[in-house]
Design an enzyme around this catalytic site. Sequence first.
Site, PDB file in Angstrom:
ATOM      1  N   HIS A  95      -3.607  -5.307   0.503  1.00 54.82           N
ATOM      2  CA  HIS A  95      -3.037  -5.705   1.800  1.00 54.82           C
ATOM      3  C   HIS A  95      -3.009  -7.232   1.925  1.00 54.82           C
ATOM      4  CE1 HIS A  95      -2.740  -1.825   3.898  1.00 54.82           C
ATOM      5  NE2 HIS A  95      -3.688  -1.461   3.047  1.00 54.82           N
TER       6      HIS A  95
ATOM      7  N   CYS B  35       0.831  -1.197   0.000  1.00 53.21           N
ATOM      8  CA  CYS B  35       0.000   0.000   0.000  1.00 53.21           C
ATOM      9  C   CYS B  35       0.877   1.263   0.000  1.00 53.21           C
ATOM     10  CB  CYS B  35      -1.001  -0.046   1.160  1.00 53.21           C
ATOM     11  SG  CYS B  35      -2.328   1.146   0.945  1.00 53.21           S
TER      12      CYS B  35
ATOM     13  N   GLU C 121      -1.718  -8.973   4.126  1.00 52.70           N
ATOM     14  CA  GLU C 121      -1.705  -9.425   5.521  1.00 52.70           C
ATOM     15  C   GLU C 121      -3.106  -9.604   6.104  1.00 52.70           C
ATOM     16  OE1 GLU C 121      -0.996  -6.529   4.329  1.00 52.70           O
ATOM     17  OE2 GLU C 121      -1.401  -4.854   5.685  1.00 52.70           O
TER      18      GLU C 121
END
Length: 536
Positions: A167, A79, A169
Amino acid sequence: MQQKIIILDFGSQTTQLIGRRLRELDTFCEILPYNKFPHDDPSVIGVILSGSPYSVYDPEAFKVDLTNIRGKYPILGICYGAQYMAQTYGGKVESAGSREYGRANLEQFDHENPLFKGFDENSQVWMSHGDTITAIPENFHCIASTSKVKFAAYQADNEKLWGVQFHPEVFHSLQGTQLLKNFVVDICGSRQDWSPDSFVDTTVAELKAQLGNDRVILGLSGGVDSSVAAVLLNRAIGKNLTCIFVDHGMLRKNEFRDVMHDYECLGLNVIGVDASAKFFADLEGVTDPEQKRKIIGRDFVEVFNAEAKKFTDAKWLAQGTIYPDRIESLNITGKVIKSHHNVGGLPKEMNLQLCEPLKWLFKDEVRRVGRSMGMPEHLITRHPFPGPGLAVRILGDITPEKVRILQDADDIYIRGLRDYKVKLSGEEARRVLAAGVPADMKDGEIEVSLYDQIWQAGTVLLSTVRSVGVMGDERTYEHPVALRAVTSTDAMTADWAHLPYDFMAKVSNDIINHVKGVNRVCYDISSKPPSTIEWE
Ligand code: XMP
């Protein structure tokens, strides 16, 4: 040498989550402020640049010189990290007009790129950004797009440098863990040798070397962190570890006795100090929550110090500080914004050095380490409990009688949570298993207790309130208790747990019928924020 990935933190809320994902891949990582890269650390094998609340155009946006990082280590920008590199090396980042938040699909991606090894067509990713990359630098090429985002991922030509706009994660990026695995294992060369067992072996060896024949003092609280720290230290230095467990009189029912017994079974050298009379005397008539906390904190330090001082040969103070305690303690400019609240202010003349063997671990890793050392399950899965204990769960002044009432009600509640089993499947089951709760999957389901499913539970005595009830033929005029149960991952935010009605009905009955002094039971349905977990 323990290999590590460095995660440079630009302030995103999900930075810690990147760390968690890497640990789940048995890869050690450190989260450091964006401008604190350890240039002389030979164990670094790769670098991740996190997201950020800032736009790259904000005057106060965090900027870092990547000159000595680029080309030396594989880099993955996530990001803001991706936007920052795109902008720094000559690309263009512009406002997306409106924030792009939520699910998207990688409609096109380079199947040959090592970052996407094993990716499905149209893989779902999670976007959360206000800016978008509208041009990538020369010598960079686009490796993925969604319907709305042209440069969803890029790579620098012939370089181990990647940027992803989404993202990986977060849970909703369905192959996010695969992407991170591709990066840390295939690209950075992680041996994936970080495990609780290897942690125990390495840490015990390091503690032996660090502490030699020195005496170490450790404050035990009955909680999982200090208990695991004690067992690790005990393995390393045995009887040179002296543990002190202070009973301030406001622990759970029989907790002092039970936990002392557990510690003795674990072979720890523990001194139990019953200081409850002092705490009750000093708290008499005090109703203000902050005042109560201050008195307990002060008394605790006094009692602990008086014991610690008896060990004139002590050189170290050990603490069960864990990683999130330290990450919370640092803001990204490296300033301390929150201090620890348990053992504080040891006398300067003792000149003790600090030893924190769990300082790199997340809570569930502490639990895994405890399990790998064979500690009993009930110590490992114990809910967090505040240092000031039941004192912050009794509204108004504190008396031994009120503590007794609360202990009895709380004991019924907590035992009920342990006894009530629920079946979980899908994401709920995955979350519970990922937290290390031992449960066997059968036909896609696991069975766990309500206790193991929630972060923390406790009972609050509303001793400033009385209400009317009727028991048999008699009118009662007694106190209510409030039951609290929350789900959380770090206690920074929490939601009230949706406990089953039949469970609540039974607990309410049991408490009112068995605990003299309580005639009403309420359930606290507030989340944090805006409420807190504890009432005081
Ligand atoms: P709050 O009430 O702030 O609690 O939402 C967040 C977490 O911290 C625990 N807590 C404490 N723990 N000493 C501690 O060791 C304290 O003084 C203290 N106060 C709150 C609380 O139980 C929850 O897990």
